[in-house]
Design a protein around this motif. Structure first.
Motif, mmCIF file in Angstrom:
data_model
loop_
_atom_site.group_PDB
_atom_site.id
_atom_site.type_symbol
_atom_site.label_atom_id
_atom_site.label_comp_id
_atom_site.label_asym_id
_atom_site.label_seq_id
_atom_site.Cartn_x
_atom_site.Cartn_y
_atom_site.Cartn_z
ATOM 1 N N GLN A 296 16.299 2.913 5.422
ATOM 2 C CA GLN A 296 15.210 2.161 4.626
ATOM 3 C C GLN A 296 15.577 0.799 4.079
ATOM 4 O O GLN A 296 15.264 -0.246 4.504
ATOM 5 C CB GLN A 296 14.730 2.932 3.584
ATOM 6 C CG GLN A 296 13.477 2.268 2.846
ATOM 7 C CD GLN A 296 13.096 3.090 1.525
ATOM 8 O OE1 GLN A 296 13.872 3.435 1.029
ATOM 9 N NE2 GLN A 296 11.756 3.088 1.379
ATOM 10 N N GLY A 297 17.067 0.882 3.580
ATOM 11 C CA GLY A 297 17.777 -0.415 2.736
ATOM 12 C C GLY A 297 17.883 -1.351 3.775
ATOM 13 O O GLY A 297 17.720 -2.348 3.927
ATOM 14 N N LEU A 298 18.537 -0.711 5.134
ATOM 15 C CA LEU A 298 18.803 -1.691 6.075
ATOM 16 C C LEU A 298 17.692 -2.319 6.846
ATOM 17 O O LEU A 298 17.863 -3.437 7.215
ATOM 18 C CB LEU A 298 19.760 -0.922 7.217
ATOM 19 C CG LEU A 298 21.098 -0.648 6.652
ATOM 20 C CD1 LEU A 298 21.781 0.603 7.914
ATOM 21 C CD2 LEU A 298 22.018 -1.575 6.215
ATOM 22 N N ILE A 299 16.503 -1.616 6.897
ATOM 23 C CA ILE A 299 15.328 -2.364 7.393
ATOM 24 C C ILE A 299 14.997 -3.437 6.575
ATOM 25 O O ILE A 299 14.729 -4.471 7.250
ATOM 26 C CB ILE A 299 14.362 -1.219 7.653
ATOM 27 C CG1 ILE A 299 14.777 -0.331 8.696
ATOM 28 C CG2 ILE A 299 13.151 -1.954 8.091
ATOM 29 C CD1 ILE A 299 13.728 0.727 8.667
ATOM 30 N N GLU A 300 14.992 -3.142 5.277
ATOM 31 C CA GLU A 300 14.576 -4.320 4.249
ATOM 32 C C GLU A 300 15.609 -5.418 4.313
ATOM 33 O O GLU A 300 14.981 -6.391 4.224
ATOM 34 C CB GLU A 300 14.258 -3.608 3.033
ATOM 35 C CG GLU A 300 13.065 -4.155 2.242
ATOM 36 C CD GLU A 300 11.930 -4.109 2.834
ATOM 37 O OE1 GLU A 300 11.378 -5.324 3.131
ATOM 38 O OE2 GLU A 300 11.173 -3.181 3.015
ATOM 39 N N LEU A 301 16.714 -5.018 4.302
ATOM 40 C CA LEU A 301 17.831 -6.013 4.340
ATOM 41 C C LEU A 301 17.812 -6.967 5.451
ATOM 42 O O LEU A 301 18.026 -8.330 5.602
ATOM 43 C CB LEU A 301 19.148 -5.514 4.134
ATOM 44 C CG LEU A 301 20.434 -6.475 4.267
ATOM 45 C CD1 LEU A 301 20.325 -7.206 2.854
ATOM 46 C CD2 LEU A 301 21.661 -5.646 3.964
ATOM 47 N N TYR A 302 17.424 -6.233 6.789
ATOM 48 C CA TYR A 302 17.099 -7.313 7.888
ATOM 49 C C TYR A 302 15.941 -8.275 7.404
ATOM 50 O O TYR A 302 16.086 -9.387 7.782
ATOM 51 C CB TYR A 302 16.901 -6.617 9.083
ATOM 52 C CG TYR A 302 16.445 -7.394 10.341
ATOM 53 C CD1 TYR A 302 17.190 -8.357 10.952
ATOM 54 C CD2 TYR A 302 15.072 -7.335 10.519
ATOM 55 C CE1 TYR A 302 16.666 -9.087 11.840
ATOM 56 C CE2 TYR A 302 14.446 -8.180 11.560
ATOM 57 C CZ TYR A 302 15.501 -9.171 12.303
ATOM 58 O OH TYR A 302 14.906 -9.931 13.183
ATOM 59 N N GLN A 303 14.754 -7.772 7.062
ATOM 60 C CA GLN A 303 13.642 -8.756 6.825
ATOM 61 C C GLN A 303 14.307 -9.749 5.772
ATOM 62 O O GLN A 303 13.354 -10.698 5.662
ATOM 63 C CB GLN A 303 12.650 -7.592 6.468
ATOM 64 C CG GLN A 303 12.008 -6.808 7.639
ATOM 65 C CD GLN A 303 10.848 -6.214 7.462
ATOM 66 O OE1 GLN A 303 9.962 -6.314 8.171
ATOM 67 N NE2 GLN A 303 10.933 -5.228 6.408
ATOM 68 N N ALA A 304 15.243 -9.316 4.983
ATOM 69 C CA ALA A 304 15.351 -10.352 3.902
ATOM 70 C C ALA A 304 16.606 -11.545 4.340
ATOM 71 O O ALA A 304 16.352 -12.525 4.014
ATOM 72 C CB ALA A 304 16.148 -9.696 2.593
ATOM 73 N N THR A 305 17.307 -10.942 5.419
ATOM 74 C CA THR A 305 18.414 -11.950 5.977
ATOM 75 C C THR A 305 18.010 -12.429 7.209
ATOM 76 O O THR A 305 18.593 -13.440 7.802
ATOM 77 C CB THR A 305 19.581 -11.315 5.898
ATOM 78 O OG1 THR A 305 19.640 -10.108 6.730
ATOM 79 C CG2 THR A 305 19.839 -10.949 4.193
ATOM 80 N N PHE A 306 17.083 -11.709 7.928
ATOM 81 C CA PHE A 306 17.113 -11.664 9.434
ATOM 82 C C PHE A 306 18.593 -11.845 10.073
ATOM 83 O O PHE A 306 18.796 -12.505 11.152
ATOM 84 C CB PHE A 306 16.546 -13.146 9.855
ATOM 85 C CG PHE A 306 15.253 -12.987 9.411
ATOM 86 C CD1 PHE A 306 14.349 -12.045 9.450
ATOM 87 C CD2 PHE A 306 14.480 -14.139 8.688
ATOM 88 C CE1 PHE A 306 12.980 -11.853 9.263
ATOM 89 C CE2 PHE A 306 13.043 -14.010 8.264
ATOM 90 C CZ PHE A 306 12.348 -12.735 8.622
ATOM 91 N N ASN A 307 19.607 -11.056 9.555
ATOM 92 C CA ASN A 307 20.815 -10.734 10.025
ATOM 93 C C ASN A 307 20.863 -9.664 11.024
ATOM 94 O O ASN A 307 20.504 -8.601 10.840
ATOM 95 C CB ASN A 307 21.884 -10.490 9.139
ATOM 96 C CG ASN A 307 23.422 -10.275 9.684
ATOM 97 O OD1 ASN A 307 23.550 -10.376 10.923
ATOM 98 N ND2 ASN A 307 24.483 -10.201 8.846
#
Length: 502
Positions: A296-307
Motif C-alpha cells: 500500500q505504501g509503495l503504491i502511494e509512493l509511486y503516485q507521489a514521486t512517479f519513480n
C-alpha cells in the motif's frame, strides 16, 4: 447507516469511554459522502476530527495523537503514542482537508507528520514504533503543566491568556493538580470574549506553544520504542506520500522514499520480507500485514514521486503475497505464510482493530493494482475475498470499515488517469497538482514522461499517451476507455472534484 448508530453527537467519535480514534471508519465515511453526498456522513467525520484535534488526546504542543481517551470528551488520554495511529489519522485529516478545504485539518495533518519526522524517524530513514506513556515513573508527566510553570516561561500577561485558552488551572484536570492542554473554546469566540484581536491571540498562542516546546525538551522524555516494523512503516510511508501529493510538500515524499529504501535495504531478503529491525539486526518472517501495508505504501509512493521503481516493487511484493498468503480455494489471505512446519493451522483475520485488517488492505491493493495492470486475477481475488465477508460487513460495519473502503472503490467505477509531459516543466507540475488536489479516492494515477511509453513500468494504460501540441495532457479513463485528453488543468480539477456519484 450502521456506523451512525454508535456515533457520539456531543463529542464525536464512536461508542463510550474509553474512546479510541477510529480512523478507518472516518476514512470510509468520507468515501460514502463522496459517492452519495450524505451530509450525515460528513458531519460525523468533522465533529470527530475537530473534537479530537482540540482535545487532550492530541499533543497540543508537539503534535501527534496519543493512543486513546479514558473519557468520552477526548480530554484525558492514555499518553502512549503509536506510529500506526498517527499514520491512519494524518491520512484522514489530509482527506478531510481535500473534502472541505478547511485549513485546520491541513494544519493538524502537518503537525502529526512533522512530529513523526522530528521524534520518530531513524537517521537512516525508518520510522520508530512508539513512545511510552510514562516518564520518571509517572504517566503523562512529560505532557502536563501547572499555571506557574507556564507563567515562568511566558510571563504573566501572555500566560494568563494561554492558560485560560488551553484550560490550565490551579485545580488541574489531571493527577496532582496538573493540567492537560486542550482547546475548550473556538479561537474566534475566545478572542471576542476576551476583547483581543484574533491575530494577536494567534500570535500569543503560537509563541506560547513554541516556548513551551523548548522548555518541554529539557524534561525527561518517555521511552521510545525504536523498533522499525515493516507493516507500520508501510502505513506511514503511504500517509507521508499521500500528504506530499495533496499538500504539495516534497519533504513528506522524500521522507517516505527514504523509509521505503530503509525497508528494502534492511528488511527485504531473497526469501522475502522480514518483519522487524532494531540495532542492526532484522528478523521474523513477515506476516500478511507486513506485505499488505508495505505494498500500500509503495503504491502511494509511486503516485507521489512517479519513480517507476516503487510501482515495480509493489507488483513484485504483491505477487509474493498472493503466492504465499492467498487461499485460492476459499478466498482471503492467511495471516502467516505457507511452508512453516511449526504451524498446525493458519488463521485469517478480516476485521479491523486498532489498525486496519491486513485482508482489507490487501483487497484494496489488489483493486488498485488491477487498475494499473489490467490483470483480471487481481480483481477476481479481491471480489472473492469481499464475498466471503459480505455478511459480516453488513452486520458489523464498524469492524469492517477498511473492507468497506475496498468495496467502495470496487463499485465506484474507478478511474485510470495518465499524465504526460516534460516532468520538470511548470505546466506539467500544474497538471499533476490538478490531478492530486481533489478528493477522488476512486482513481489511480500514472505518469508518462515525454518520449516514453510507460509500458516498461508494467502500466499498459500509459500506452499511446503523449502531450498534445507540446502541452502536457491528462487522460481520464475508465475500464481502459479514455475520454478526450485535456490540456487545461483547471478543467481536470473541475472534473475530478465532481467525480463522486452524488
Amino acid at each position: 447507516m450502521g456506523i451512525a448508530r454508535n456515533f457520539d453527537p456531543v463529542h464525536g467519535g464512536f461508542g463510550t469511554a474509553p474512546k479510541f480514534p477510529q480512523g478507518m471508519a472516518l476514512s470510509f465515511l468520507l468515501r460514502h459522502h463522496h459517492r452519495t453526498g450524505s451530509p450525515e456522513a460528513l458531519n460525523m467525520v468533522e465533529k470527530t476530527l475537530e473534537s479530537m484535534a482540540r482535545g487532550g488526546i492530541y499533543d497540543q504542543i508537539g503534535g501527534g495523537f496519543h493512543r486513546y481517551s479514558t473519557d468520552e470528551q477526548w480530554l484525558v488520554p492514555h499518553f502512549e503514542k503509536m506510529l500506526y495511529d498517527n499514520a491512519v489519522l494524518s491520512l484522514v485529516y489530509v482527506e478531510a482537508f481535500q473534502v472541505t478545504g478547511k485549513a485546520e485539518y491541513k494544519e493538524t495533518a502537518r503537525e502529526i507528520l512533522d512530529y513523526v519526522l522530528r521524534d520518530m524517524t531513524d537517521p537512516e530513514g525508518g520510522f520508530y514504533s512508539a513512545e511510552d506513556a510514562d516518564s520518571e515513573g509517572e504517566e503523562g508527566a512529560f505532557y502536563v503543566w501547572m499555571p506557574e510553570q507556564v507563567e515562568s516561561i511566558l510571563g504573566p500577561g501572555n500566560a494568563k491568556i494561554f492558560n485560560l485558552f488551553y484550560g490550565v488551572t490551579r485545580d488541574g484536570n489531571f493527577e496532582g493538580g496538573r493540567s492537560i492542554l486542550h482547546q475548550w473554546i473556538e479561537p474566534e469566540a475566545f478572542a471576542m470574549e476576551q476583547d483581543i484581536p484574533l491575530n494577536e491571540l494567534n500570535e500569543i498562542l503560537s509563541q506560547g506553544r513554541r516556548l513551551l516546546m523548548e522548555a518541554r525538551s529539557q524534561r525527561v522524555r518517555p521511552h521510545r520504542d525504536d523498533k522499525v516494523l515493516t507493516a507500520w512503516n508501510g502505513m506511514m510511508i503511504g500517509s507521508m506520500a499521500y500528504a506530499a501529493q495533496v499538500l504539495d510538500d516534497r519533504r513528506y515524499a522524500e521522507a517516505a522514499e527514504k523509509a521505503a529504501r530503509f525497508v528494502v535495504r534492511r528488511l527485504l531478503t531473497e526469501q522475502g520480507l522480514l518483519r522487524c529491525y532494531r540495532d542492526g539486526e532484522a528478523g521474523i518472517p513477515a506476516y500478511l500485514d507486513d506485505y499488505a501495508f508495505f505494498v500500500q505504501g509503495l503504491i502511494e509512493l509511486y503516485q507521489a514521486t512517479f519513480n517507476p521503481e516503487w510501482i515495480r516493487r509493489a507488483f513484485e511484493l504483491n505477487r509474493a503475497m498472493m503466492e504465499h498468503f492467498y487461499d485460492s480455494e476459499q478466498g482471503g489471505f492467511f495471516f502467516t505464510r505457507d511452508g512453516d512446519p511449526a504451524l498446525l493451522a493458519r488463521s485469517k483475520e478480516f476485521h479491523d482493530g486498532a489498525k486496519p485488517s491486513g485482508n482489507a488492505v490487501a483487497m484494496l491493493n489488489l483493486l488498485r493494482l488491477f487498475e494499473f495492470t489490467g490483470e483480471a486475477p487481481l480483481k477476481e481475488a479481491a471480489i472473492k475475498t469481499l464475498q466471503r465477508i459480505s455478511g459480516s460487513m453488513a452486520d458489523s460495519p464498524n469492524a469492517y470499515a477498511q473492507s468497506l473502503a475496498a468495496l467502495d472503490f470496487l463499485v465506484s467505477d474507478p478511474m485510470e488517469i495518465a499524465v504526460t509531459g516534460t516532468r520538470d516543466e511548470s505546466a506539467t507540475q500544474s497538471m499533476v497538482r490538478a490531478v492530486r488536489e481533489p478528493f477522488a479516492p476512486n482513481k489511480v494515477v500514472a505518469f508518462a514522461p515525454e518520449g516514453q511509453t510507460g509500458l516498461e513500468d508494467g502500466i499498459p494504460f500509459l500506452a499511446g499517451k503523449v502531450p498534445l501540441a507540446g502541452k502536457p495532457a491528462a487522460y481520464i479513463c475508465r475500464n481502459y476507455t479514455c475520454k478526450k485528453p485535456l490540456t487545461d488543468s483547471k478543467e481536470v480539477k473541475r472534473i475530478l472534484s465532481r467525480s463522486g456519484g452524488k
